[in-house]
Design a protein around this motif. Structure first.
Motif, PDB file in Angstrom:
ATOM      1  N   GLY A 103       0.844  -1.179   0.000  1.00 45.99           N
ATOM      2  CA  GLY A 103       0.000   0.000   0.000  1.00 45.99           C
ATOM      3  C   GLY A 103       0.882   1.231   0.000  1.00 45.99           C
ATOM      4  N   GLU A 104       0.326   2.338   0.430  1.00 44.60           N
ATOM      5  CA  GLU A 104       1.032   3.618   0.385  1.00 44.60           C
ATOM      6  C   GLU A 104       2.389   3.568   1.108  1.00 44.60           C
ATOM      7  N   ILE A 105       2.422   3.009   2.313  1.00 48.94           N
ATOM      8  CA  ILE A 105       3.651   3.018   3.105  1.00 48.94           C
ATOM      9  C   ILE A 105       4.746   2.167   2.461  1.00 48.94           C
ATOM     10  N   ASN A 106       4.472   0.902   2.190  1.00 49.09           N
ATOM     11  CA  ASN A 106       5.513   0.041   1.637  1.00 49.09           C
ATOM     12  C   ASN A 106       5.906   0.426   0.218  1.00 49.09           C
ATOM     13  N   ALA A 107       4.982   0.963  -0.556  1.00 45.87           N
ATOM     14  CA  ALA A 107       5.355   1.446  -1.887  1.00 45.87           C
ATOM     15  C   ALA A 107       6.354   2.595  -1.761  1.00 45.87           C
ATOM     16  N   ASN A 108       6.121   3.513  -0.826  1.00 50.81           N
ATOM     17  CA  ASN A 108       7.049   4.633  -0.628  1.00 50.81           C
ATOM     18  C   ASN A 108       8.384   4.184  -0.042  1.00 50.81           C
ATOM     19  N   VAL A 109       8.347   3.251   0.900  1.00 49.03           N
ATOM     20  CA  VAL A 109       9.593   2.736   1.484  1.00 49.03           C
ATOM     21  C   VAL A 109      10.452   2.113   0.389  1.00 49.03           C
ATOM     22  N   HIS A 110       9.855   1.288  -0.440  1.00 50.30           N
ATOM     23  CA  HIS A 110      10.607   0.603  -1.488  1.00 50.30           C
ATOM     24  C   HIS A 110      11.068   1.572  -2.579  1.00 50.30           C
ATOM     25  N   LYS A 111      10.273   2.581  -2.850  1.00 53.73           N
ATOM     26  CA  LYS A 111      10.704   3.611  -3.793  1.00 53.73           C
ATOM     27  C   LYS A 111      11.954   4.297  -3.244  1.00 53.73           C
ATOM     28  N   GLY A 112      11.970   4.568  -1.937  1.00 53.79           N
ATOM     29  CA  GLY A 112      13.132   5.174  -1.304  1.00 53.79           C
ATOM     30  C   GLY A 112      14.376   4.306  -1.415  1.00 53.79           C
ATOM     31  N   PHE A 113      14.203   3.006  -1.480  1.00 49.75           N
ATOM     32  CA  PHE A 113      15.330   2.085  -1.660  1.00 49.75           C
ATOM     33  C   PHE A 113      15.801   2.051  -3.112  1.00 49.75           C
TER      34      PHE A 113
END
Length: 141
Positions: A103-113
């Motif tokens: 969802g929003e959180i894990n998509a953003n976390v992985h984008k940051g990686f």
């Protein structure tokens, strides 16, 4: 892969790549595709190309060991992937799972990686809350 090859792969669709692989292998790959419907969180985003980083989750059951250590090891594994990278994550309890990891959180976390996108058999959520330009994710649920 050099940047020229990556740009070429981004410029063509998945069927073109699959057809090229079949020509090189000298056989058809009729058994090597999903039979489920693919859903994309951002169908208007450009094609995603990258080295696969694989993982398994069990959204239905919390981990039994130390959660922080396991999560940090996973984050390190994703962050240290060769670039570009794409996450392939299997929910081992799908279709009986009741939780959604993506969802929003894990998509953003992985984008940051630096992860270019995600492919999962699991459930997606928060699709309306994903910021523009976020790494798209697909579910073949």
């Amino acid at each position: 892969m050099d940047s020229e090859l990556l740009d070429l792969l981004r410029s063509v669709g998945t069927p073109t790549v699959c057809n090229a692989i079949e020509v090189v292998q000298g056989k058809r790959g009729f058994g090597d595709f999903t039979r489920g419907t693919m859903l994309c969180s951002a169908p208007d985003e450009p094609a995603v190309v990258g080295y696969a980083r694989t993982a398994k989750i069990a959204a239905m059951h919390p981990p039994t060991e130390l959660r922080k250590a396991r999560r940090m090891a996973y984050y390190r594994y994703m962050a240290e992937a060769p670039r570009p990278a794409v996450t392939m994550m299997e929910d081992v309890y799908f279709p009986d799972c009741v939780g959604a990891y993506w969802g929003e959180i894990n998509a953003n976390v992985h984008k940051g990686f630096g992860i270019s996108g995600v492919l999962t058999n699991g459930v997606m959520r928060d699709l309306g809350d994903l910021p523009e330009g976020n790494a798209p994710f697909w579910s073949c649920a």
